[in-house]
Design an enzyme around this catalytic site. Structure first.
Site, PDB file in Angstrom:
ATOM      1  N   SER A  49      13.269  -3.262  -1.869  1.00 21.97           N
ATOM      2  CA  SER A  49      13.227  -4.464  -2.714  1.00 21.97           C
ATOM      3  C   SER A  49      14.553  -5.219  -2.715  1.00 21.97           C
ATOM      4  O   SER A  49      14.563  -6.446  -2.852  1.00 21.97           O
ATOM      5  CB  SER A  49      12.814  -4.091  -4.136  1.00 21.97           C
ATOM      6  OG  SER A  49      13.686  -3.120  -4.672  1.00 21.97           O
ATOM      7  N   CYS A  79       4.585  -0.743  -3.918  1.00 17.56           N
ATOM      8  CA  CYS A  79       5.888  -0.075  -3.892  1.00 17.56           C
ATOM      9  C   CYS A  79       7.019  -1.086  -4.122  1.00 17.56           C
ATOM     10  O   CYS A  79       7.166  -1.567  -5.241  1.00 17.56           O
ATOM     11  CB  CYS A  79       6.024   0.729  -2.603  1.00 17.56           C
ATOM     12  SG  CYS A  79       7.203   2.069  -2.800  1.00 17.56           S
ATOM     13  N   ARG A 108      13.660   2.158  -9.959  1.00 16.75           N
ATOM     14  CA  ARG A 108      13.663   2.313  -8.495  1.00 16.75           C
ATOM     15  C   ARG A 108      13.916   3.766  -8.136  1.00 16.75           C
ATOM     16  O   ARG A 108      14.754   4.418  -8.758  1.00 16.75           O
ATOM     17  CB  ARG A 108      14.742   1.440  -7.864  1.00 16.75           C
ATOM     18  CG  ARG A 108      14.403  -0.030  -7.871  1.00 16.75           C
ATOM     19  CD  ARG A 108      15.470  -0.849  -7.172  1.00 16.75           C
ATOM     20  NE  ARG A 108      15.615  -0.470  -5.793  1.00 16.75           N
ATOM     21  CZ  ARG A 108      16.791  -0.253  -5.194  1.00 16.75           C
ATOM     22  NH1 ARG A 108      17.914  -0.377  -5.855  1.00 16.75           N
ATOM     23  NH2 ARG A 108      16.823   0.081  -3.926  1.00 16.75           N
ATOM     24  N   ILE A 136       6.475   6.806  -1.242  1.00 16.95           N
ATOM     25  CA  ILE A 136       7.714   6.908  -0.468  1.00 16.95           C
ATOM     26  C   ILE A 136       8.835   6.252  -1.274  1.00 16.95           C
ATOM     27  O   ILE A 136       8.833   5.035  -1.466  1.00 16.95           O
ATOM     28  CB  ILE A 136       7.577   6.212   0.907  1.00 16.95           C
ATOM     29  CG1 ILE A 136       6.392   6.788   1.691  1.00 16.95           C
ATOM     30  CG2 ILE A 136       8.871   6.341   1.709  1.00 16.95           C
ATOM     31  CD1 ILE A 136       6.008   5.989   2.932  1.00 16.95           C
ATOM     32  N   ARG A 137       9.757   7.064  -1.752  1.00 20.68           N
ATOM     33  CA  ARG A 137      10.847   6.533  -2.592  1.00 20.68           C
ATOM     34  C   ARG A 137      10.282   5.522  -3.591  1.00 20.68           C
ATOM     35  O   ARG A 137      10.755   4.378  -3.722  1.00 20.68           O
ATOM     36  CB  ARG A 137      11.951   5.909  -1.737  1.00 20.68           C
ATOM     37  CG  ARG A 137      12.697   6.972  -0.891  1.00 20.68           C
ATOM     38  CD  ARG A 137      13.549   6.379   0.209  1.00 20.68           C
ATOM     39  NE  ARG A 137      14.481   5.384  -0.292  1.00 20.68           N
ATOM     40  CZ  ARG A 137      15.615   5.646  -0.924  1.00 20.68           C
ATOM     41  NH1 ARG A 137      15.969   6.892  -1.155  1.00 20.68           N
ATOM     42  NH2 ARG A 137      16.404   4.686  -1.327  1.00 20.68           N
ATOM     43  N   HIS A 172       1.613   3.401  -1.290  1.00 15.50           N
ATOM     44  CA  HIS A 172       1.369   2.593  -0.081  1.00 15.50           C
ATOM     45  C   HIS A 172      -0.093   2.684   0.370  1.00 15.50           C
ATOM     46  O   HIS A 172      -0.417   3.477   1.257  1.00 15.50           O
ATOM     47  CB  HIS A 172       2.235   3.122   1.069  1.00 15.50           C
ATOM     48  CG  HIS A 172       3.664   2.711   0.992  1.00 15.50           C
ATOM     49  ND1 HIS A 172       4.172   1.654   1.698  1.00 15.50           N
ATOM     50  CD2 HIS A 172       4.692   3.243   0.300  1.00 15.50           C
ATOM     51  CE1 HIS A 172       5.460   1.532   1.448  1.00 15.50           C
ATOM     52  NE2 HIS A 172       5.812   2.493   0.607  1.00 15.50           N
ATOM     53  N   GLU A 174      -1.670   0.892   2.294  1.00 16.60           N
ATOM     54  CA  GLU A 174      -1.852   0.427   3.680  1.00 16.60           C
ATOM     55  C   GLU A 174      -1.555   1.529   4.694  1.00 16.60           C
ATOM     56  O   GLU A 174      -1.820   1.349   5.881  1.00 16.60           O
ATOM     57  CB  GLU A 174      -0.971  -0.814   3.933  1.00 16.60           C
ATOM     58  CG  GLU A 174       0.499  -0.550   4.195  1.00 16.60           C
ATOM     59  CD  GLU A 174       1.303  -0.127   2.969  1.00 16.60           C
ATOM     60  OE1 GLU A 174       0.715   0.114   1.894  1.00 16.60           O
ATOM     61  OE2 GLU A 174       2.536   0.001   3.110  1.00 16.60           O
TER      62      GLU A 174
END
Ligand code: GLN
Length: 189
Positions: A49, A79, A108, A136-137, A172, A174
């Site tokens: 981001s 995310c 975050r 993921i993170r 995620h 996708e």
């Protein structure tokens, strides 16, 4: 034909475009303000981001994206995309941009180092089969206003929310072949 913009400055945008195309709609990679013209919805992908914030500014996309979102265009943030939509970001950078003011507080990388990446089977409101979600993170949603609809949680923390024209996931969708969430989003577009 439905045209969905996918912010394509950085991160996992290509897989979103492929998911959209698998569902028979056109995915438009958004890199400049004119790319927002005539789209029926907008996806803000995962990635980083802070990097996306800088690139949004450099490509003069911050205000145009804010305007279309405030104007009611359906938006799906995943995310990093969820972070960009949140009213309040913890552990962000001071120059990180916000594209909306969805009344949630996200931290975050809120799942910490050990759990930086993990998968979970989610029970999603309105779906009968669980949804395998890849984190993921991921941002952790630490607060939600009662006006926000929570569609799925992990250990009581919201991971999929809806607020007005915004759908946002901490994971995620996708990266897995399950297209149900993209389909849910397209129903709004
Ligand atoms: N940690 C990233 C950020 O702060 C988000 C990670 C992701 O999108 N997979 O932007």
């Amino acid at each position: 034909m439905t045209r969905i913009g996918v912010l394509a400055l950085q991160g996992a945008f290509r897989r979103h475009v492929e998911a959209l195309e698998a569902l028979g709609v056109t995915g438009v990679e958004v890199r400049a303000p004119a790319d927002l013209d005539g789209i029926d919805g907008l996806i803000l992908p995962g990635g980083e981001s802070t990097a996306m914030s800088l690139l949004l500014g450099a490509n003069e996309l911050t205000e145009p994206c804010r305007d279309v979102i405030a104007g009611g265009l359906p938006v799906f943030g995943t995310c990093a995309g969820m972070i960009l939509l949140a009213e309040k970001v913890l552990d962000g950078r001071s120059d990180q941009v916000q594209l909306s003011d969805v009344p949630i507080t996200v931290r975050r990388n809120g799942y910490g180092r050990q759990l930086a990446s993990f998968e979970a089977d989610l029970e999603i409101a309105g779906e009968t089969e669980p949804f395998r979600a890849v984190f993921i993170r991921a941002p952790k949603v630490e607060q939600v206003d009662p006006a926000v609809e929570v569609l799925a949680t992990v250990d009581d923390d919201p991971v999929l929310i809806r607020y007005r024209n915004v759908l946002a996931a901490a994971f995620h969708p996708e990266l897995t072949p399950d297209l149900r969430l993209h389909r849910v989003f397209l129903l709004e577009c």
